[in-house]
Design a protein around this motif. Sequence first.
Motif, short mmCIF file in Angstrom:
data_model
loop_
_atom_site.label_atom_id
_atom_site.label_comp_id
_atom_site.label_asym_id
_atom_site.label_seq_id
_atom_site.Cartn_x
_atom_site.Cartn_y
_atom_site.Cartn_z
N LEU A 290 0.83 -1.20 0.00
CA LEU A 290 0.00 0.00 0.00
C LEU A 290 0.87 1.25 0.00
CD1 LEU A 290 -2.73 1.39 0.20
CD2 LEU A 290 -2.62 1.10 2.69
N GLN A 291 1.96 1.24 0.77
CA GLN A 291 2.86 2.39 0.81
C GLN A 291 3.44 2.68 -0.57
OE1 GLN A 291 2.64 0.00 2.98
NE2 GLN A 291 2.90 0.74 5.08
N ARG A 292 3.85 1.62 -1.27
CA ARG A 292 4.39 1.80 -2.61
C ARG A 292 3.33 2.38 -3.55
NH1 ARG A 292 4.65 -2.49 -7.06
NH2 ARG A 292 6.31 -1.84 -8.47
N ALA A 293 2.10 1.90 -3.44
CA ALA A 293 1.03 2.40 -4.30
C ALA A 293 0.78 3.89 -4.04
CB ALA A 293 -0.25 1.60 -4.06
N CYS A 294 0.77 4.30 -2.77
CA CYS A 294 0.58 5.72 -2.44
C CYS A 294 1.72 6.56 -3.02
CB CYS A 294 0.49 5.90 -0.93
SG CYS A 294 -1.01 5.25 -0.17
N ALA A 295 2.95 6.05 -2.92
CA ALA A 295 4.10 6.78 -3.45
C ALA A 295 4.00 6.90 -4.97
CB ALA A 295 5.39 6.07 -3.05
N ILE A 296 3.61 5.82 -5.65
CA ILE A 296 3.46 5.86 -7.11
C ILE A 296 2.40 6.89 -7.50
CG2 ILE A 296 2.63 4.53 -9.09
CD1 ILE A 296 4.04 2.11 -7.92
N PHE A 297 1.30 6.94 -6.77
CA PHE A 297 0.26 7.92 -7.06
C PHE A 297 0.80 9.34 -6.94
CE2 PHE A 297 -2.83 10.86 -5.14
CZ PHE A 297 -3.70 11.01 -6.21
N LEU A 298 1.52 9.63 -5.85
CA LEU A 298 2.03 10.99 -5.63
C LEU A 298 3.07 11.38 -6.68
CD1 LEU A 298 2.34 10.75 -1.75
CD2 LEU A 298 0.75 12.21 -2.99
N ILE A 299 3.97 10.45 -6.99
CA ILE A 299 5.03 10.76 -7.98
C ILE A 299 4.42 11.00 -9.35
CG2 ILE A 299 7.09 9.86 -9.12
CD1 ILE A 299 7.54 8.19 -6.51
N SER A 300 3.51 10.12 -9.76
CA SER A 300 2.91 10.28 -11.09
C SER A 300 2.04 11.53 -11.16
CB SER A 300 2.08 9.03 -11.44
OG SER A 300 1.11 8.77 -10.44
N TYR A 301 1.34 11.85 -10.07
CA TYR A 301 0.52 13.07 -10.07
C TYR A 301 1.41 14.31 -10.24
CZ TYR A 301 -2.68 16.76 -8.77
OH TYR A 301 -3.44 17.90 -8.79
N CYS A 302 2.50 14.37 -9.49
CA CYS A 302 3.39 15.53 -9.59
C CYS A 302 4.04 15.61 -10.97
CB CYS A 302 4.47 15.45 -8.51
SG CYS A 302 3.84 15.70 -6.84
N ALA A 303 4.38 14.46 -11.55
CA ALA A 303 4.99 14.46 -12.88
C ALA A 303 4.01 14.99 -13.93
CB ALA A 303 5.45 13.05 -13.24
N ILE A 304 2.74 14.60 -13.83
CA ILE A 304 1.73 15.07 -14.79
C ILE A 304 1.45 16.56 -14.58
CG2 ILE A 304 -0.71 14.85 -15.43
CD1 ILE A 304 -0.43 11.85 -14.77
N ALA A 305 1.29 16.96 -13.33
CA ALA A 305 0.96 18.36 -13.04
C ALA A 305 2.11 19.30 -13.39
CB ALA A 305 0.61 18.51 -11.56
N SER A 306 3.35 18.78 -13.43
CA SER A 306 4.50 19.65 -13.72
C SER A 306 4.43 20.25 -15.11
CB SER A 306 5.80 18.85 -13.57
OG SER A 306 5.90 17.84 -14.57
N TYR A 307 3.60 19.69 -15.99
CA TYR A 307 3.51 20.21 -17.36
C TYR A 307 2.75 21.53 -17.43
CZ TYR A 307 2.74 20.32 -22.40
OH TYR A 307 2.72 20.70 -23.72
#
Length: 434
Positions: A366-383
Amino acid sequence: MGGYLTRGGPRVGPDTAGMQPGAEPRPAGTPKIVGMVWGLLILNTLGSAGAKTIIPLPRSLIQMVTMGALVAAFALALALNFRLRIRASAFVFLLTLLLVPSVISSANLESGFGALFRCARLALFVGTLWLLSRWWDGSLTFVRHHIRMYFAVLGSVAAGLVVSPAVAMPELYGGRLVGALWPLTPPQIGQYAAVIIGLTVLLVLGRRTTRASAAVVIVPSLVLLALTHTRTATLGLLVGLALAISSLILTSAAARRYFTWAVLCAAVAAVGFSSALQAWFLRGQSKENFSNLTGRAKVWDALLAAPRTTSEYLFGVGLGDKSFGGLPIDNSWLAVYHEQGLTGAAIVAAIIIVLGGVALLRPPSLQRACAIFLISYCAIASYTEAGLGDASPYLLHLALAASLLAAPAAAAPLSTPEIPHRRIPRWARRSEVT
């Protein structure tokens, strides 16, 4: 975290599993003041510029509150961790390296004395994260702090909407929801809502919270996200959740069921409500304006075409308000390139790559899934959003991901006290032989 699950024996969990006999149990948990420090960091990153509020707040007062929150966060973290016990963290180390191009470029004062002030703010922000890293153990403690604090911020937005709907949804922003009590823009509100929705959904899948408690967070947050008409936050939420849940499919039956239902609902919505979804995404804009990303592309082209010296190419022009020619840049990579140069952009790219690589190497959890969500969200929003190069909510999201990916701290075994040798008298030894 101590405690017993039943009266018959001690709880077995991350705090007790794998401990050797005679080993010292881990501390009773993260101090409650750590949650207060995290909340103060969130308050600092809310910003001071935004929509008009019901009661006009001077910008100097807002800046005093936000900067005071950062100073208080650093002071409290230092008091909690006075012996400066920190954990090795590639994320915070790279943030510390980011200070180098920031200071070099800001020292030229090309962006004014405000650049040095922003450098000091970033240094305090990074220093507070170093002090908090002592409690980064891969648990969900900071996730709960994150959800609670941002839900409180969204509560103030909802209160402003109830008190004065006209101020909360002004024509200046095209009828989109803004902060009427604290100056928050629609993208900010959308970001906070999307992040806590995603994290709460993952907690439900991991059975770390009840569905009733999750509904209290998810339902109003979804309403606020819809009222902001924020496309970036919506896309980041959907893609981030898809990636996070995909990482749990092989180990979680609940994740498989949720993913199947989500795909079916998305297909039905795409077919049955395509016109309504298109109207929501366009927000009344022309297709040309939509393809131009609401005028952002023009600012980006002008920024890239502007002449620069070698020093500006390498280190930028200094920390500023993430604007160019008086217009917001609204792109993290171009903002970092403009203010911290190619050096800063390379460090920010290394942050995303390192966190993403560590997340991929971790076993499913679950911790890994939460981290993946946060990293991917920030990567998408950075555009379409700026903030990866300075103290911002995006860096806090990534710091939360780093805390989730940290390995649990090993419990240090206690040394067995040496039992002093007692001399046995002769008469006692004779009696033992007899």
